[in-house]
Design a protein around this motif. Sequence first.
Motif, PDB file in Angstrom:
ATOM      1  N   PHE A   1       4.168  -0.864 -12.200  1.00 36.83           N
ATOM      2  CA  PHE A   1       3.387  -2.078 -11.431  1.00 36.83           C
ATOM      3  C   PHE A   1       4.574  -2.644  -9.837  1.00 36.83           C
ATOM      4  N   GLU A   2       5.166  -2.329 -10.079  1.00 37.30           N
ATOM      5  CA  GLU A   2       6.297  -2.829  -8.961  1.00 37.30           C
ATOM      6  C   GLU A   2       5.947  -1.782  -8.176  1.00 37.30           C
ATOM      7  N   LYS A   3       6.304  -0.600  -8.418  1.00 39.04           N
ATOM      8  CA  LYS A   3       6.175   0.335  -7.446  1.00 39.04           C
ATOM      9  C   LYS A   3       5.002   1.020  -6.801  1.00 39.04           C
ATOM     10  N   VAL A   4       4.173   1.157  -7.522  1.00 42.70           N
ATOM     11  CA  VAL A   4       3.135   0.944  -6.766  1.00 42.70           C
ATOM     12  C   VAL A   4       2.644  -0.465  -5.883  1.00 42.70           C
ATOM     13  N   ASN A   5       2.469  -1.576  -6.682  1.00 43.07           N
ATOM     14  CA  ASN A   5       2.120  -2.140  -5.564  1.00 43.07           C
ATOM     15  C   ASN A   5       3.079  -2.469  -4.805  1.00 43.07           C
ATOM     16  N   ALA A   6       4.404  -2.284  -4.687  1.00 39.78           N
ATOM     17  CA  ALA A   6       5.164  -1.872  -2.910  1.00 39.78           C
ATOM     18  C   ALA A   6       4.464  -0.961  -2.209  1.00 39.78           C
ATOM     19  N   ASP A   7       4.446  -0.126  -2.758  1.00 40.55           N
ATOM     20  CA  ASP A   7       2.956   1.413  -1.712  1.00 40.55           C
ATOM     21  C   ASP A   7       2.040   0.507  -1.004  1.00 40.55           C
ATOM     22  N   VAL A   8       1.427  -0.390  -2.013  1.00 41.99           N
ATOM     23  CA  VAL A   8       0.521  -0.804  -1.727  1.00 41.99           C
ATOM     24  C   VAL A   8       0.849  -1.798  -0.482  1.00 41.99           C
ATOM     25  N   ILE A   9       1.743  -2.447  -0.517  1.00 49.25           N
ATOM     26  CA  ILE A   9       2.269  -3.660   0.538  1.00 49.25           C
ATOM     27  C   ILE A   9       2.652  -2.551   1.994  1.00 49.25           C
ATOM     28  N   ASN A  10       2.831  -1.796   2.046  1.00 53.30           N
ATOM     29  CA  ASN A  10       3.508  -0.840   2.639  1.00 53.30           C
ATOM     30  C   ASN A  10       2.174  -0.153   3.359  1.00 53.30           C
ATOM     31  N   GLY A  11       1.434   0.227   2.657  1.00 52.93           N
ATOM     32  CA  GLY A  11       0.484   1.456   3.301  1.00 52.93           C
ATOM     33  C   GLY A  11      -0.597   0.204   4.357  1.00 52.93           C
ATOM     34  N   THR A  12      -1.191  -1.037   3.816  1.00 54.11           N
ATOM     35  CA  THR A  12      -1.386  -2.547   4.689  1.00 54.11           C
ATOM     36  C   THR A  12      -0.871  -2.735   5.742  1.00 54.11           C
ATOM     37  N   ARG A  13       0.489  -2.257   5.562  1.00 53.07           N
ATOM     38  CA  ARG A  13       1.432  -2.811   6.738  1.00 53.07           C
ATOM     39  C   ARG A  13       1.397  -1.779   8.175  1.00 53.07           C
ATOM     40  N   MET A  14       1.900  -0.528   7.249  1.00 51.65           N
ATOM     41  CA  MET A  14       0.756   0.349   8.387  1.00 51.65           C
ATOM     42  C   MET A  14      -0.169   0.506   8.606  1.00 51.65           C
ATOM     43  N   GLY A  15      -1.054   0.079   7.978  1.00 49.07           N
ATOM     44  CA  GLY A  15      -2.626   0.525   8.113  1.00 49.07           C
ATOM     45  C   GLY A  15      -3.203   1.801   7.700  1.00 49.07           C
ATOM     46  N   ARG A  16      -2.813   2.651   6.759  1.00 49.89           N
ATOM     47  CA  ARG A  16      -2.986   3.411   5.774  1.00 49.89           C
ATOM     48  C   ARG A  16      -4.295   3.232   5.066  1.00 49.89           C
ATOM     49  N   ASP A  17      -4.621   5.060   4.986  1.00 51.96           N
ATOM     50  CA  ASP A  17      -5.898   3.847   3.961  1.00 51.96           C
ATOM     51  C   ASP A  17      -5.268   4.107   2.283  1.00 51.96           C
ATOM     52  N   ILE A  18      -5.308   2.708   1.933  1.00 52.24           N
ATOM     53  CA  ILE A  18      -4.921   2.600   0.212  1.00 52.24           C
ATOM     54  C   ILE A  18      -5.723   2.305  -1.115  1.00 52.24           C
TER      55      ILE A  18
ATOM     56  N   ASP B   1      -6.439   4.837  -2.773  1.00 48.21           N
ATOM     57  CA  ASP B   1      -6.050   6.019  -4.236  1.00 48.21           C
ATOM     58  C   ASP B   1      -4.925   4.892  -4.953  1.00 48.21           C
ATOM     59  N   LEU B   2      -4.132   3.865  -4.038  1.00 45.51           N
ATOM     60  CA  LEU B   2      -3.330   3.299  -4.855  1.00 45.51           C
ATOM     61  C   LEU B   2      -3.659   1.848  -5.353  1.00 45.51           C
ATOM     62  N   LEU B   3      -4.842   1.179  -4.569  1.00 41.23           N
ATOM     63  CA  LEU B   3      -5.687   0.480  -5.534  1.00 41.23           C
ATOM     64  C   LEU B   3      -6.167   0.692  -6.656  1.00 41.23           C
ATOM     65  N   ASP B   4      -6.993   1.821  -6.709  1.00 43.26           N
ATOM     66  CA  ASP B   4      -7.013   1.849  -7.505  1.00 43.26           C
ATOM     67  C   ASP B   4      -6.346   2.444  -8.866  1.00 43.26           C
ATOM     68  N   GLN B   5      -4.483   3.266  -8.650  1.00 38.83           N
ATOM     69  CA  GLN B   5      -3.783   3.368  -9.459  1.00 38.83           C
ATOM     70  C   GLN B   5      -3.342   1.921 -10.107  1.00 38.83           C
ATOM     71  N   ARG B   6      -3.414   0.753  -8.644  1.00 39.72           N
ATOM     72  CA  ARG B   6      -2.839  -0.597  -9.900  1.00 39.72           C
ATOM     73  C   ARG B   6      -4.138  -0.837  -9.932  1.00 39.72           C
ATOM     74  N   GLU B   7      -4.486  -0.834 -10.070  1.00 46.36           N
ATOM     75  CA  GLU B   7      -6.257  -1.600 -10.508  1.00 46.36           C
ATOM     76  C   GLU B   7      -5.691  -0.732 -12.702  1.00 46.36           C
TER      77      GLU B   7
END
Length: 477
Positions: free
Chosen positions: A170-187, A189-195
């Motif tokens: 969860f720590e890794k995926v949550n960090a990817d979500v935060i970074n993706g949000t900062r960069m404005g990327r489509d997240i 798939d990451l949100l699906d993984q986190r849920e």
Amino acid sequence: MTLTSALGTAQNALLNTSRQTSVVATNISNAHDPNYSRRLAQTVSMAPGARILSVKRLADESLFRQNLSALSAFSGQNFLMAGLDRMGMSVNGPDNMTSPAKMIGKLQEALQLYSSNPSNRNLAESAVESARAVVTSLNQGSREIQAMRADMDRQISTAVDELNTLLGHFEKVNADVINGTRMGRDISDLLDQREKLLKDISEYVSISTIVRGQNDLVLTTSDGATLFETVPRKVTFDSTIAYQAGTTGEPIRIDGVPVVAGKGANSTASGKLAAMIQLREDVAVKQQAQLDEMARGLILAFAEDDGIGLEPGLFTTAAGTLPGATLVDGLAASIRINPDYDSQQSGNPEALRDGSILDLNPSDSASFSDMLLRYLDALEEQRDFDPAAGLFDSGSLTNFSTESVGWLEGNRKSASFAVENKGATLMRTQQALSNQTGVNIDQEMAMLLDLEHSYAASARMLQAVNEMLATLLNSIR
């Protein structure tokens, strides 16, 4: 409209249709994935025509939280139900055929037969054999309970390791979500993984989520302990290698806070960790106390009594002493047949009639049955039982043993009913969430048909523009 604007509009329409078709195709390919949320391509009017700005992932936070709560409740209840089934089979056997209550009933029958013909040595042997079956049932039940508690300890250790692993993911995926949000990327798939990870974690412990900036999540348990905040909090547990009656197992701690055990057959346990503690420290301990109280009652009921004092009779322990008036931990595991009564150990089964240490039949009458009748009365007389056993405080030994079977069966029935109810609640929340965020194949196919029509219209516009340009060029020549 100029030819240039018409051409631009048609080109944008084709690009939009291509992007929308790709989104719909992705939805259809993931339609059977319960952890996938539907995507929608969002368009905005821009000259010429419209343009897709982003792909939206459908979500419903309220329904998702309800689904997590229902999942935790069902997971805990289902684990408790499985534990009660195992205990019922281990302690009482199929259809309660090897339960202490059943064996005590057979001992009563053997004593009644022997009391009607006290000179028959074979009947004495039969009564002692029935007593041996009672001892075997109590010994075996006690061993199985402590083996179950030790096994539960091992399962807790494994579950804690699995939960810590999930929190690491969860720590890794949550960090990817935060970074993706900062960069404005489509997240999406990451949100699906986190849920999906949140659902997996909810099977172990009930969780609450707090959303912070840039889609960061904080996880806490329903009891308020922090599971994750920037980094995972440690879930710890120290195993106990072997269990005996009276042994108290170690707690599970989340960020130093003990996990609270579930209570009741319709358990308050949210997640399997609380159900494991409930089985190990509540259900199993009460069942052990009931067996210990039966053993204490049997030893006292069959003690030799000459009106002056009591001596160990048919039932005894390795120490050869009589228990007191309170619960003795582990007595069911140590109860045994007195060797003086056991022909297999060079004893005399007729000591049941005449006494062993005490001379209860001084006239050596072959028809003497006073003590046999007294033993039968002792099984039915009122005696006190320890409240720790979870049954009544005063009653007969036979009723106590029967009530023990009823207690376990009643818990199993209530737990089974609760499993059905919580399972139904889980299904309803899953269905409601799926209706809001899941993929409907019919809806996607209808959208594909609309996109096909849109593509055809754009193609016709391009063809018309092409023909008009060709006519214009020909006229110039």
